[in-house]
Design a protein around this motif. Structure first.
Motif, PDB file in Angstrom:
ATOM      1  N   LYS A 106       0.811  -1.223   0.000  1.00  0.00           N
ATOM      2  CA  LYS A 106       0.000   0.000   0.000  1.00  0.00           C
ATOM      3  C   LYS A 106       0.845   1.274   0.000  1.00  0.00           C
ATOM      4  CE  LYS A 106      -4.463  -1.461   0.281  1.00  0.00           C
ATOM      5  NZ  LYS A 106      -4.426  -2.886   0.542  1.00  0.00           N
ATOM      6  N   ASN A 132      -3.797  -1.963   6.246  1.00  0.00           N
ATOM      7  CA  ASN A 132      -2.485  -1.560   5.731  1.00  0.00           C
ATOM      8  C   ASN A 132      -2.466  -0.167   5.122  1.00  0.00           C
ATOM      9  OD1 ASN A 132      -0.964  -3.839   6.421  1.00  0.00           O
ATOM     10  ND2 ASN A 132      -1.842  -4.985   4.704  1.00  0.00           N
ATOM     11  N   GLY A 233      -8.648  -7.721  -2.927  1.00  0.00           N
ATOM     12  CA  GLY A 233      -9.657  -7.180  -2.008  1.00  0.00           C
ATOM     13  C   GLY A 233     -10.640  -6.385  -2.835  1.00  0.00           C
ATOM     14  N   SER A 234     -10.311  -5.087  -3.058  1.00  0.00           N
ATOM     15  CA  SER A 234     -11.154  -4.238  -3.915  1.00  0.00           C
ATOM     16  C   SER A 234     -10.949  -4.560  -5.385  1.00  0.00           C
ATOM     17  CB  SER A 234     -10.818  -2.769  -3.689  1.00  0.00           C
ATOM     18  OG  SER A 234      -9.595  -2.428  -4.337  1.00  0.00           O
ATOM     19  N   GLY A 235      -9.797  -5.161  -5.703  1.00  0.00           N
ATOM     20  CA  GLY A 235      -9.454  -5.460  -7.094  1.00  0.00           C
ATOM     21  C   GLY A 235      -8.641  -4.368  -7.770  1.00  0.00           C
ATOM     22  N   MET A 237      -5.589  -3.349  -7.215  1.00  0.00           N
ATOM     23  CA  MET A 237      -4.207  -3.723  -7.508  1.00  0.00           C
ATOM     24  C   MET A 237      -4.118  -4.603  -8.754  1.00  0.00           C
ATOM     25  SD  MET A 237      -1.381  -5.805  -5.232  1.00  0.00           S
ATOM     26  CE  MET A 237      -2.659  -6.744  -4.487  1.00  0.00           C
ATOM     27  N   THR A 373       2.069  -9.430  -0.461  1.00  0.00           N
ATOM     28  CA  THR A 373       1.803  -7.993  -0.393  1.00  0.00           C
ATOM     29  C   THR A 373       1.872  -7.378   0.999  1.00  0.00           C
ATOM     30  OG1 THR A 373      -0.507  -8.689  -0.401  1.00  0.00           O
ATOM     31  CG2 THR A 373       0.392  -7.885  -2.479  1.00  0.00           C
TER      32      THR A 373
END
Ligand SMILES: *Cc1c(COP(=O)(O)O)cnc(C)c1O
Ligand SMILES: [Zn+2]
Length: 405
Positions: A106, A132, A233-235, A237, A373
């Protein structure tokens, strides 16, 4: 100087000037940064600083004087021979992003967004976080001299809260899910003009994560990997990594990227994208109450979920989940083969990698990059479920010596 051409709507393609704006007026689609890239070649980057700022021309900051850096990026790409041997892979790499300054990837998106906040002349920054991002934003805010407001669910790991507080964040622990924290952050960001890095600064924020593509490409000596395993997670990345590889191809720094396979990894208990993928649906149905030890990935309503599904189609990819038990075992497998200690999000990636090999979706000679990550020291509590605390021994040489073979 970097030249941003426009912000372009991902849906209807309408173009906007690159201002403090993130949603299309016409269709409410997300806006992406488009560039007029200067001419670059492999040598442009070769002898530069070992941070992601080495790719300055490809990032959305116009003036170098606006860079807020804590030295993130250019993390090791490890040839994972021992883990590869354990899984039956001859060509496995771990992108170890757990060693960034705040110990997760992050730092990439947060650093870009906070720098852009400086470029826009904003007076405060913040984020909605699963843990994070709170620290990554708070650390960059500290370095850039901004007050920082963090909105996060109250049940995240103790270490992540401590860390963000240490950097001086105003920590708002919301009694609810990540989606609740996100909604509150969005409204407060808009009403108070605060740069919420992953909401109203999102167009710029995601550009940081594409450096995960740039670095891997450069570290592989400008070769395109066959498979990429990415925790989701959110997509944001996963999408950004695809955008990064595509930009390198457009700059002729890489050959064709269309043969890559993107593999999305989610934890069971919060795997809405995997569920949609397996049903061959393009609709991501939100998970109302995420239940997983992988708290970094506990996003029930993933902002970029639909786009991840598109990427998986585009790149002949897969999506798979892993249980808490599989995550914990994968954390130990990675630690005991490669000496890399990851938090559950990295365990999710390794656990899914293992399944992909077992299901023969990854060939043993393919080049495969697994993204790790976040750092294990941020989430030690859960590991004690499968490790036993050492018994305290009397300081007696004879007794202790008997235990060592
Ligand atoms: C946030 C996070 C992810 C997921 O990133 P998205 O962009 O939300 O998909 C993965 N791993 C770690 C350690 C994270 O903190
Ligand atoms: Zn639009």
């Amino acid at each position: 100087m970097t030249t941003i051409k426009s912000l372009q709507c991902r849906e209807c393609k309408k173009e906007y000037a690159p201002t403090f704006k993130y949603i299309c007026d016409e269709c409410f689609g997300p806006l992406d940064v488009h560039y007029d890239f200067p001419s670059v070649n492999k040598n442009t980057f070769a002898n530069r600083e070992h941070t992601y700022w080495r790719y300055f021309e490809l990032l959305p900051i116009a003036e170098k004087s606006n860079i807020v850096s804590i030295g993130a990026g250019m993390t090791p790409l490890i040839k994972a021979e021992k883990l590869g041997e354990a899984l039956g892979l001859n060509n496995l790499y771990i992108k170890n992003d757990s060693v960034n300054p705040t110990f997760s990837f992050k730092d990439r998106p947060a650093g870009i967004a906070v720098s852009k906040a400086k470029e826009f002349g904003l007076t405060a920054v913040g984020c909605a976080s699963t843990g994070n991002l709170a620290s990554a934003t708070a650390a960059h805010a500290a370095k850039g001299g901004f007050p920082c407001y963090v909105f996060a669910p109250s049940d995240i790991e103790h270490a992540k809260i401590t860390q963000a507080l240490a950097y001086g964040a105003n920590f708002i622990a919301v009694d609810g899910t990540y989606d609740d924290a996100n909604r509150i952050a969005a409204q407060i960001g808009d009403s108070k003009g605060i740069g919420i890095v992953n909401i109203n600064m999102r167009s710029y924020y995601v550009e940081g994560s594409k450096t995960l593509a740039f670095e891997v490409a450069e570290q592989l000596n400008w070769q395109v990997p066959d498979n990429l395993v990415i925790p989701v997670g959110s997509g944001a990345m996963l999408n950004a990594i695809c955008k990064g590889f595509e930009e390198l191809e457009s700059l002729s720094l890489l050959g064709k990227v269309s043969n890559m396979h993107m593999i999305a990894a989610q934890p069971r208990g919060c795997a809405p994208i995997v569920d949609a993928f397996k049903k061959n649906s393009s609709d991501v149905i939100p998970v109302e109450n995420p239940d997983t030890i992988a708290k970094s990935l506990a996003i029930g309503d993933p902002g970029d979920g639909r786009y991840v599904l598109k990427r998986l189609k585009q790149y002949n990819g897969y999506a798979e989940d892993s249980s808490n038990r599989e995550i914990l075992e994968a954390i130990l497998l990675l630690a005991r083969t490669e000496g890399i200690f990851t938090e559950p999000a990295g365990g999710v990636a390794v656990a899914v990698l293992k399944k992909m090999v077992e299901e023969r979706k990854i060939d043993k000679d393919d080049s495969t990059v697994c993204y790790v990550t976040g750092n294990g020291l941020k989430a030690t509590e859960v590991l004690m479920e499968i490790l036993s605390k050492p018994e305290t021994m009397q300081a007696d040489i004879a007794k202790i010596s008997a235990m060592v073979r």
